[in-house]
Design an enzyme around this catalytic site. Structure first.
Site, PDB file in Angstrom:
ATOM      1  N   CYS A   2       0.817  -1.213   0.000  1.00 59.54           N
ATOM      2  CA  CYS A   2       0.000   0.000   0.000  1.00 59.54           C
ATOM      3  C   CYS A   2       0.852   1.265   0.000  1.00 59.54           C
ATOM      4  CB  CYS A   2      -0.885   0.034   1.231  1.00 59.54           C
ATOM      5  SG  CYS A   2      -1.804  -1.473   1.507  1.00 59.54           S
ATOM      6  N   ARG A  27       4.703   0.205  -6.073  1.00 57.98           N
ATOM      7  CA  ARG A  27       4.690  -0.633  -4.874  1.00 57.98           C
ATOM      8  C   ARG A  27       3.737  -1.824  -5.025  1.00 57.98           C
ATOM      9  NH1 ARG A  27       6.455   2.762  -0.231  1.00 57.98           N
ATOM     10  NH2 ARG A  27       5.212   1.505   1.167  1.00 57.98           N
ATOM     11  N   TRP A  74      -3.064  -2.691  -1.402  1.00 58.75           N
ATOM     12  CA  TRP A  74      -2.733  -4.073  -1.761  1.00 58.75           C
ATOM     13  C   TRP A  74      -3.463  -4.937  -0.743  1.00 58.75           C
ATOM     14  CZ3 TRP A  74      -0.037  -8.337   0.268  1.00 58.75           C
ATOM     15  CH2 TRP A  74       0.410  -9.282  -0.672  1.00 58.75           C
ATOM     16  N   ASN A  98      -1.440   1.665   5.949  1.00 62.51           N
ATOM     17  CA  ASN A  98      -0.554   0.583   5.476  1.00 62.51           C
ATOM     18  C   ASN A  98      -0.270  -0.309   6.670  1.00 62.51           C
ATOM     19  OD1 ASN A  98      -0.436   2.069   3.170  1.00 62.51           O
ATOM     20  ND2 ASN A  98       1.752   2.537   3.304  1.00 62.51           N
ATOM     21  N   GLY A  99      -0.190  -1.618   6.439  1.00 56.19           N
ATOM     22  CA  GLY A  99       0.132  -2.532   7.538  1.00 56.19           C
ATOM     23  C   GLY A  99      -1.074  -3.367   7.918  1.00 56.19           C
ATOM     24  N   GLU A 479      17.376 -17.436  -9.754  1.00 53.13           N
ATOM     25  CA  GLU A 479      17.012 -16.031  -9.960  1.00 53.13           C
ATOM     26  C   GLU A 479      16.372 -15.856 -11.352  1.00 53.13           C
ATOM     27  OE1 GLU A 479      16.424 -13.370  -8.699  1.00 53.13           O
ATOM     28  OE2 GLU A 479      16.904 -11.749 -10.065  1.00 53.13           O
ATOM     29  N   LYS A 483      12.594 -14.490 -12.002  1.00 50.97           N
ATOM     30  CA  LYS A 483      12.319 -13.333 -12.876  1.00 50.97           C
ATOM     31  C   LYS A 483      11.269 -13.701 -13.914  1.00 50.97           C
ATOM     32  CE  LYS A 483      13.743 -10.782 -11.225  1.00 50.97           C
ATOM     33  NZ  LYS A 483      14.564 -10.357 -10.124  1.00 50.97           N
ATOM     34  N   GLU A 486       7.697 -14.263 -12.334  1.00 52.16           N
ATOM     35  CA  GLU A 486       6.969 -13.124 -11.786  1.00 52.16           C
ATOM     36  C   GLU A 486       6.507 -12.143 -12.848  1.00 52.16           C
ATOM     37  OE1 GLU A 486       9.161 -10.664  -9.016  1.00 52.16           O
ATOM     38  OE2 GLU A 486      11.004 -10.928 -10.130  1.00 52.16           O
ATOM     39  N   HIS A 502      18.205 -36.601 -10.786  1.00 53.64           N
ATOM     40  CA  HIS A 502      17.507 -37.194  -9.633  1.00 53.64           C
ATOM     41  C   HIS A 502      16.018 -36.864  -9.637  1.00 53.64           C
ATOM     42  CE1 HIS A 502      21.305 -38.505  -7.976  1.00 53.64           C
ATOM     43  NE2 HIS A 502      21.793 -37.298  -8.236  1.00 53.64           N
ATOM     44  N   LYS A 602       6.105  -4.188  -4.517  1.00 51.07           N
ATOM     45  CA  LYS A 602       7.536  -3.894  -4.543  1.00 51.07           C
ATOM     46  C   LYS A 602       8.149  -4.051  -3.162  1.00 51.07           C
ATOM     47  CE  LYS A 602      11.389  -2.554  -6.346  1.00 51.07           C
ATOM     48  NZ  LYS A 602      12.121  -3.634  -7.010  1.00 51.07           N
TER      49      LYS A 602
END
Ligand code: F6R
Length: 607
Positions: A2, A27, A74, A98-99, A479, A483, A486, A502, A602
Site C-alpha cells: 500500500c 509498490r 494491496w 498501510n500494515g 534467480e 524473474k 513473476e 535425480h 515492490k
C-alpha cells in the site's frame, strides 16, 4: 504494498494526490482512493483496479478541497473492491492505512457490541471506528489519536483527515515507514520519499511509535508516550527526474540498462581502483575475528545472499549460511556470539527480513544490513549498513538492486578474506581487479539484447521452463526462474544441473526450454555433461556461456548466448544480465504488466 499520500495545501488537493499516487504505483496495489474536505465535510472517490479507474471517477465527479489523503491498497484483509478501498471513512473521520491491525477481530467485536455498523471487511475500519467513537464523545482530533493509537496492535502507517479541520491531517507510524514533506506553505505526508519527490526535497521520517499533527506551515511530532519530539529534516537525494522512465518502455528495461553505471557507483564507494584495495565504512566488527556469517533475505535479495554464502566460504574461508528470512527465526538457528548476521534488502522495509534481523539482534548477534534505501528501517536499525547505490528501483522485478547487492557483498567478502588471512594481498588484488572489470562486462552483455529478444520468441510459447546451473550459477538459475515467473507468468524452476538426473529430467521433452548457465570455471565441464543429458532426451537447450563454451556446445543447443570473458568470481554479477533480459523480453511478448506484475508488491511490508 500500500501507498499513502496526504497534503495540507493551498491549491486543489485531488490532482496533486493523484499524481503522488502514480509515483507509488510501483509498490503494487489493486484499488485506490482519495478523500478531501469539501465545505468541511469528508468527500471520497474510490475505485477497484488501476489508478486510471480512479482518475476516470475523479474526471466524472471532481473533488474540490485543499486538504486530503490518498491511498493505493494491496489487499490483505478483505478482497480488492471499492467498499474495501481506502480512505475508509465515517462522516467525522477518514483514514488511509498501510500494515495490518492484528487485534482487529477483538476491536471489531467490541465496537459492534457498542453499536458500530461496519461498512467494509478491512482491519483498517477498526481504526476509523475507534477515532469516530472518541470524536463522537467530544474528543479533539489530538485526543482521539492519543486514545486510539495505544489500542492498536500490529504494524501501521496512518494518515487521517478530520471533518471540519481543513488546517490539519494527522500521521502515525509503527512498523511501516512514513515521511513528512516540508513544502512552501504546504505540507505533505507520504509512505516514501518517491511519492513526495517532485513536491519537496525536505523530508522528515517519523520514528517508530511517532505520530504527528501536520499543518500547512509545519508539523508537531509526538513520540509513543505523547511527548513532543524533534525529528531531523533531511534533504533527499531523490529527484523527480530519477523516477521517470526516460526513453525506455518500462522501468525494468531502464533499470536493466542502468546496471553498468550503478554497479560502478557501488564498487567505487568500497573499492579503490588505483590500489585495488577495499575500503569499507566502519562496520564496528573486526572482520579478522568474525567466526561465521548468517545471510538472511527474501526473493531476489535472498539469491544475492546465497551467492555471497558461497563466496564467503570459497574466498574468505568463513563458514556461512543463507536463509530465507521468513523461515529464519522459526528454525531457531544457533547464532554464534562471534558471528555476524547480514540482512540484504533493496527496500530495507521487507517485514520478513526486518523481523529476522530484530530477532537476531535480540539474541545478541551483531547485525549488518546491505540496503539500497538509506532512510529505511533496516539501515537505521542494523548495527551498521553497507549501502548499494542502485538509485530508486521502481520495476517490481528486482534487477539493478540484485547486481549492486552482489557488488557490495563481493567487496565485503574480499575484505573479510584478506582480514582472515585466507587471501594474500595479491589474491585480493586480483579479485578486486575482476570486480573493476564488471561494469564494462555488463555493458558488453547488454549488447546481446537483440539476440536474447529473438530467443524470447521461443521461450514465450512454453508452459514450463527449466533453468540449470552449478555453484553460483545454480543460484543464478533460480534467480532467472523467479524473474521469468513473476513477470511473464510462465512456470519456471531453477535447479542444480547435477541434481536434474535425480528427478526433473523426467520433465524434459521438446516443449520445455532448458536454459543452462555455464560460465567458465571449474564447474564448466560438469555442466557440459548435463547439457549432453538434456540434448540426448530431445530437450531444447539455450546455453549462456563464454564464446568458447558456446562454440563448443553449439551443436547440442537450440540457441547460444556468447557472453564476454569474465573471472569466475564476478560471473554471477555479469550473468545476471542475460537472465534479466530474457525474462523482460518474454514478458513484453506476452503483453503482461512488466513493471507491476499481478499480485506482486515492490516492498512487502506484511509477514
Ligand atoms: C523479485 C523481487 C522480490 C524482492 C523481495 C525482497 O524480483 O523483487 O523477490 O527481491 O521481495 O525485497 P527487498 O530486497 O526489498 O527486501
Amino acid at each position: 504494498m500500500c501507498g499513502i499520500v496526504g497534503v495540507v495545501g493551498r491549491g486543489e488537493a485531488a490532482p496533486l494526490l493523484l499524481e503522488a499516487l502514480k509515483r507509488l504505483e510501483y509498490r503494487g496495489y489493486d484499488s485506490a482512493g482519495i478523500a478531501t474536505l469539501v465545505n468541511g465535510g469528508i468527500a471520497r472517490r474510490r475505485a477497484e483496479g488501476k489508478l486510471v479507474r480512479l482518475a476516470e471517477r475523479l474526471a466524472a465527479e471532481p473533488l474540490a478541497g485543499t486538504t486530503g489523503i490518498g491511498h493505493t491498497r494491496w489487499a490483505t484483509h478483505g478482497r480488492p473492491s471499492e467498499a474495501n478501498a481506502h480512505p475508509i471513512a465515517t462522516p467525522r473521520v477518514a483514514v488511509v492505512h498501510n500494515g495490518i491491525i492484528e487485534n482487529h477481530a477483538e476491536l471489531r467485536a467490541e465496537l459492534e457490541a457498542e453499536g458500530a455498523a461496519f461498512e467494509s471487511e478491512t482491519d483498517t475500519e477498526t481504526v476509523v471506528r475507534l477515532l469516530d467513537h472518541a470524536l463522537a464523545r467530544g474528543a479533539s482530533p489530538e485526543e482521539a489519536m492519543a486514545a486510539t493509537l495505544p489500542r492498536l496492535q500490529g504494524a501501521f502507517a496512518l494518515a487521517v483527515l478530520f471533518a471540519g479541520r481543513n488546517d490539519i491531517i494527522m500521521a502515525a507510524r509503527r512498523g511501516s515507514p512514513l515521511a513528512i514533506g516540508f513544502g512552501d506553505g504546504e505540507m505533505y505526508v507520504g509512505s516514501d520519499a518517491l511519492a513526495l519527490a517532485p513536491l519537496t526535497e525536505r523530508i522528515c521520517y517519523l520514528e517508530e511509535g511517532d505520530w504527528a499533527v501536520v499543518r500547512g506551515e509545519g508539523a508537531t511530532i509526538f513520540d509513543s508516550a505523547g511527548r513532543p519530539v524533534e525529528r531531523a529534516i533531511r534533504r533527499t537525494a531523490i529527484s523527480g527526474a530519477m523516477v521517470g522512465k526516460g526513453n525506455y518502455r518500462h522501468f525494468m528495461e531502464k533499470e536493466i540498462h542502468e546496471q553498468p553505471a550503478v554497479i560502478g557507483d557501488t564498487l567505487k564507494s568500497y573499492l579503490d581502483p588505483a590500489s585495488r584495495r577495499i575500503t569499507l565504512p566502519d562496520l564496528g566488527v573486526d572482520l579478522a575475528a568474525v567466526s561465521r556469517a548468517a545471510l538472511v533475505a527474501c526473493g531476489t535479495s535472498f539469491y544475492a545472499g546465497q551467492v555471497a554464502r558461497d563466496w564467503f566460504e570459497q574466498v574468505a574461508r568463513l563458514p556461512a549460511t543463507a536463509d530465507i528470512a521468513s523461515e529464519f527465526r522459526y528454525r531457531e538457528p544457533v547464532l554464534d556470539p562471534a558471528g555476524i548476521v547480514l540482512g540484504i534488502s533493496q527496500s530495507g522495509e521487507t517485514v520478513d527480513t526486518l523481523a529476522a534481523l530484530r530477532w537476531a539482534k535480540a539474541q545478541g548477534a551483531r547485525v549488518l544490513a546491505i540496503v539500497n534505501v538509506r532512510e529505511s528501517a533496516m539501515a537505521r536499525e542494523a548495527d551498521a549498513a553497507l549501502l548499494t547505490l542502485a538509485g530508486p528501483e521502481i520495476g517490481v522485478a528486482s534487477t539493478k538492486a540484485f547486481t549492486t547487492q552482489l557488488a557490495a557483498l563481493a567487496c565485503l567478502v574480499i575484505a573479510t578474506g584478506e582480514a582472515r588471512g585466507a587471501l594474500t594481498r595479491e589474491a585480493a588484488s586480483a579479485l578486486a581487479q575482476a570486480l573493476i572489470e564488471v561494469p564494462s562486462q555488463t555493458a558488453e552483455a547488454l549488447e546481446l539484447e537483440r539476440r536474447i529478444a529473438a530467443i524470447a520468441d521461443d521461450v514465450a510459447a512454453a508452459r514450463d521452463v527449466l533453468y540449470l546451473g552449478r555453484g553460483t550459477a545454480w543460484t543464478l538459475a533460480m534467480e532467472g526462474a523467479l524473474k521469468l515467473k513473476e513477470i511473464s507468468y510462465i512456470h519456471a524452476e531453477g535447479y542444480p544441473a547435477g541434481e536434474m538426473k535425480h528427478g526433473p529430467i523426467a520433465l524434459i521433452d521438446e516443449h520445455v526450454p532448458v536454459i543452462v548457465l555455464a560460465p567458465p570455471g571449474p564447474l564448466f565441464e560438469k555442466t557440459a555433461s548435463n547439457v549432453q543429458e538434456v540434448h540426448a532426451r530431445g530437450g531444447r537447450v539455450i546455453l549462456v556461456s563464454d564464446r568458447a563454451g558456446c562454440e563448443r556446445l553449439a551443436p547440442l543447443c537450440a540457441h547460444t548466448v556468447p557472453m564476454p570473458a569474465v573471472h569466475p568470481f564476478a560471473a554471477p554479477i555479469v550473468y545476471a544480465i542475460p537472465v534479466q533480459l530474457l525474462a523482460y523480453h518474454v514478458a513484453v511478448l506476452k503483453g503482461t504488466d512488466v513493471d507491476q506484475p499481478r499480485n506482486l508488491a515492490k516492498s512487502v511490508t506484511v509477514e
